[in-house]
Design a protein around this motif. Sequence first.
Motif, PDB file in Angstrom:
ATOM      1  N   ASP A  17      36.551 -64.924  28.631  1.00 47.98           N
ATOM      2  CA  ASP A  17      36.982 -63.844  29.523  1.00 47.98           C
ATOM      3  C   ASP A  17      35.814 -63.137  30.205  1.00 47.98           C
ATOM      4  O   ASP A  17      35.945 -62.658  31.335  1.00 47.98           O
ATOM      5  CB  ASP A  17      37.821 -62.818  28.753  1.00 47.98           C
ATOM      6  CG  ASP A  17      39.234 -63.322  28.482  1.00 47.98           C
ATOM      7  OD1 ASP A  17      39.644 -64.327  29.115  1.00 47.98           O
ATOM      8  OD2 ASP A  17      39.919 -62.726  27.632  1.00 47.98           O
ATOM      9  N   GLU A  18      34.671 -63.052  29.526  1.00 47.78           N
ATOM     10  CA  GLU A  18      33.528 -62.334  30.103  1.00 47.78           C
ATOM     11  C   GLU A  18      33.002 -63.011  31.370  1.00 47.78           C
ATOM     12  O   GLU A  18      32.261 -62.405  32.147  1.00 47.78           O
ATOM     13  CB  GLU A  18      32.408 -62.214  29.079  1.00 47.78           C
ATOM     14  CG  GLU A  18      31.787 -63.533  28.667  1.00 47.78           C
ATOM     15  CD  GLU A  18      30.781 -63.391  27.542  1.00 47.78           C
ATOM     16  OE1 GLU A  18      29.719 -62.798  27.784  1.00 47.78           O
ATOM     17  OE2 GLU A  18      31.075 -63.866  26.426  1.00 47.78           O
ATOM     18  N   TYR A  19      33.367 -64.274  31.567  1.00 49.43           N
ATOM     19  CA  TYR A  19      32.922 -65.000  32.751  1.00 49.43           C
ATOM     20  C   TYR A  19      34.023 -65.140  33.798  1.00 49.43           C
ATOM     21  O   TYR A  19      33.912 -65.938  34.730  1.00 49.43           O
ATOM     22  CB  TYR A  19      32.387 -66.377  32.352  1.00 49.43           C
ATOM     23  CG  TYR A  19      31.191 -66.288  31.436  1.00 49.43           C
ATOM     24  CD1 TYR A  19      30.003 -65.709  31.872  1.00 49.43           C
ATOM     25  CD2 TYR A  19      31.261 -66.750  30.120  1.00 49.43           C
ATOM     26  CE1 TYR A  19      28.905 -65.606  31.034  1.00 49.43           C
ATOM     27  CE2 TYR A  19      30.157 -66.652  29.271  1.00 49.43           C
ATOM     28  CZ  TYR A  19      28.994 -66.075  29.737  1.00 49.43           C
ATOM     29  OH  TYR A  19      27.909 -65.966  28.909  1.00 49.43           O
ATOM     30  N   TRP A  21      36.566 -63.013  36.583  1.00 46.77           N
ATOM     31  CA  TRP A  21      36.665 -61.748  37.307  1.00 46.77           C
ATOM     32  C   TRP A  21      37.881 -60.951  36.831  1.00 46.77           C
ATOM     33  O   TRP A  21      38.843 -61.501  36.300  1.00 46.77           O
ATOM     34  CB  TRP A  21      36.713 -61.958  38.806  1.00 46.77           C
ATOM     35  CG  TRP A  21      37.747 -62.942  39.315  1.00 46.77           C
ATOM     36  CD1 TRP A  21      38.901 -63.358  38.718  1.00 46.77           C
ATOM     37  CD2 TRP A  21      37.685 -63.626  40.568  1.00 46.77           C
ATOM     38  NE1 TRP A  21      39.574 -64.261  39.503  1.00 46.77           N
ATOM     39  CE2 TRP A  21      38.848 -64.439  40.645  1.00 46.77           C
ATOM     40  CE3 TRP A  21      36.780 -63.629  41.630  1.00 46.77           C
ATOM     41  CZ2 TRP A  21      39.113 -65.257  41.754  1.00 46.77           C
ATOM     42  CZ3 TRP A  21      37.050 -64.442  42.721  1.00 46.77           C
ATOM     43  CH2 TRP A  21      38.206 -65.237  42.770  1.00 46.77           C
ATOM     44  N   ALA A  22      37.830 -59.644  37.040  1.00 49.54           N
ATOM     45  CA  ALA A  22      38.898 -58.745  36.578  1.00 49.54           C
ATOM     46  C   ALA A  22      39.836 -58.422  37.737  1.00 49.54           C
ATOM     47  O   ALA A  22      39.767 -57.333  38.324  1.00 49.54           O
ATOM     48  CB  ALA A  22      38.298 -57.469  35.985  1.00 49.54           C
ATOM     49  N   LYS A 352      32.616 -57.269  35.645  1.00 47.66           N
ATOM     50  CA  LYS A 352      33.502 -58.415  35.893  1.00 47.66           C
ATOM     51  C   LYS A 352      33.937 -58.533  37.355  1.00 47.66           C
ATOM     52  O   LYS A 352      35.103 -58.741  37.658  1.00 47.66           O
ATOM     53  CB  LYS A 352      34.708 -58.371  34.949  1.00 47.66           C
ATOM     54  CG  LYS A 352      34.341 -58.459  33.477  1.00 47.66           C
ATOM     55  CD  LYS A 352      35.553 -58.460  32.575  1.00 47.66           C
ATOM     56  CE  LYS A 352      36.354 -59.734  32.731  1.00 47.66           C
ATOM     57  NZ  LYS A 352      37.463 -59.810  31.770  1.00 47.66           N
ATOM     58  N   ASP A 355      33.644 -64.356  39.022  1.00 44.44           N
ATOM     59  CA  ASP A 355      34.272 -65.473  38.323  1.00 44.44           C
ATOM     60  C   ASP A 355      33.260 -66.619  38.329  1.00 44.44           C
ATOM     61  O   ASP A 355      32.986 -67.206  39.375  1.00 44.44           O
ATOM     62  CB  ASP A 355      35.571 -65.894  39.022  1.00 44.44           C
ATOM     63  CG  ASP A 355      36.523 -66.597  38.072  1.00 44.44           C
ATOM     64  OD1 ASP A 355      37.174 -65.898  37.278  1.00 44.44           O
ATOM     65  OD2 ASP A 355      36.596 -67.840  38.120  1.00 44.44           O
TER      66      ASP A 355
END
Length: 603
Positions: A17-19, A21-22, A352, A355
Amino acid sequence: MAEQTTRTLPKRSEIADEYKWALEDMYPNDQVWEEDARQAKEWIEKIRTYKGTLGSSGKRLLEVLQLQDDIHRIVQKLYVYAHMRRDEDTANPHYQALSDRSSSLSVTASEASSYIVPEILSLDAETLNRFINEEEGLELYRFQLEEITRQREHFLSPAEEQILAQAGEIAHGPQTVFGMLNNADITFPTIRDENGQEVELTKGNFIHFLESRDRRVRKDAYNALYSSYRKHKNTLAALFHASVKKDVFYARVRKYNSALEASLDVDNIPTEVYDNLIATIHEHLPLMYRYVSLRKKVLGIDDLHFYDLYVPIVQEVDIKVPYEKAKELVAEGLKPLGEEYIKILKEGFSSKWIDVYENQGKRSGAYSWGAYDVHPYVLLNYQETLDNAFTLAHEMGHAIHSYYTNKNQPFTYADYTIFVAEVASTVNESLLIDYMLKKTTDPREKLYLLNHYLEQFRGTVFRQTMFAEFEKITHEKVEAGEALTPEQLCAIYRELNEKYYGPELVLDENIEIEWARIPHFYNAFYVYKYATGFSAATSLATQILEEGQPAVERYLGFLKAGSSDYSINLLKKAGVDMTTPQPIRDALGKFKQLLDELEQLIG
């Protein structure tokens, strides 16, 4: 013998998830998207009720302009979210449908408000000025209104404008179909890597393979990719021809002399800027021939092929740049832009915006995008190469440009033009390469970096200008009533490669099909802006490094300006005059300087 396995791309769910985008910062879930879609439809119906009334008062004109901004703002957000969700996995049917709906909504909004410009153009200058002076809120829209009246002769009657707006979704057909073919349907074979392992070829790892020390790997990747496009050459030629015919149709309907003139007029750019670029590059093509000849000499090969153009010419240097290291490198390289800029950059890294890695079905390439009401986003397909580290710097240049203009301009003027869009991204690349060249003490690493910088020139100035010339030739042929067959497109493209790269490069058969895989060709007369933007950025980066704070302040003022003035004027204020060929010549002078230095180091 140990059993060999085939490496394939991970699924989206397998990426940490850390890699990722939000996108939830834009919409926490699809239900909230649906609520905004309903609101947008209500406002679209409301704006229809103003039709035929804009000349009644300044108050009425202000109301419709404000409502139009509200619609554009919400539709932009809906559109960006849906398309970015689709880009995460282009085979996902739910987000294919959502992106289609957002596209339809965008077309409906354009159709519903298509009467606005014709009604404004029906007002004489005296009435329009009186409205602006009497209605305080209209002052914000003065430049926008002046821009509309500048293009008065190219707008049609309200009924005709409505028809053109309704045709918008059909007009996007070639680009949409190409995108699905290019991103979702076309498949590539596996090839053997340097260790003999079968690896799936993708558009994301293609350049990585072209940078391989193993010439067999380079050749196999090159032929595998282009032979896959060649299998679809008839479909791809038909799509491209349809796209060009669409451009020509709109130019003629709007009474322009050519599709080129129509495209450039959007930014109020004279066609001489485009023609000057091509002519100036033609004058300096012997520099490219020198570079090609040097590459052939250093690689020690008798016949230089297109698949030999990307491999670093310094064999002993192998710069691997993991993503975490790339972030640190970019932050150091951009320090000349000041503490505030670096703070925003690091916020993007930690919040974030990005991506990072390739996954199955993910859109190829890299971009920065976003909506006015949320921070910018960056899509990457990161491979651990120096080139990808520069891509990170490049796309964050776009993102921070958007961040600055969104923070400092009202929505009306927050969207900067494409003509200046590549300046901020390329300034970042120029500063990063300067930092790395000054930092290194290893002569071999310096050779590598010099070669990398020259490759940026080759890819961004020379190659994009070749693309621009291809677009000019193909549009002129359609304007002259000629058809664009696969054979003709391949012949044009082959001749251009011969012109731009010179006699030392062997023209493989597959290079002639490269036109078929370039997405930018479906957004006509865009790519020349990479070359002009690179030239402007080369000058601005030099000013920042030599002058320091005064140049930084001018540059940040440019980043904050959005579209509040014409692009040419914004660049002049920053310190570059793009109405002359001089910035192109200056950039090519920098190319010559780097080439001289590389030749001297090689001996």
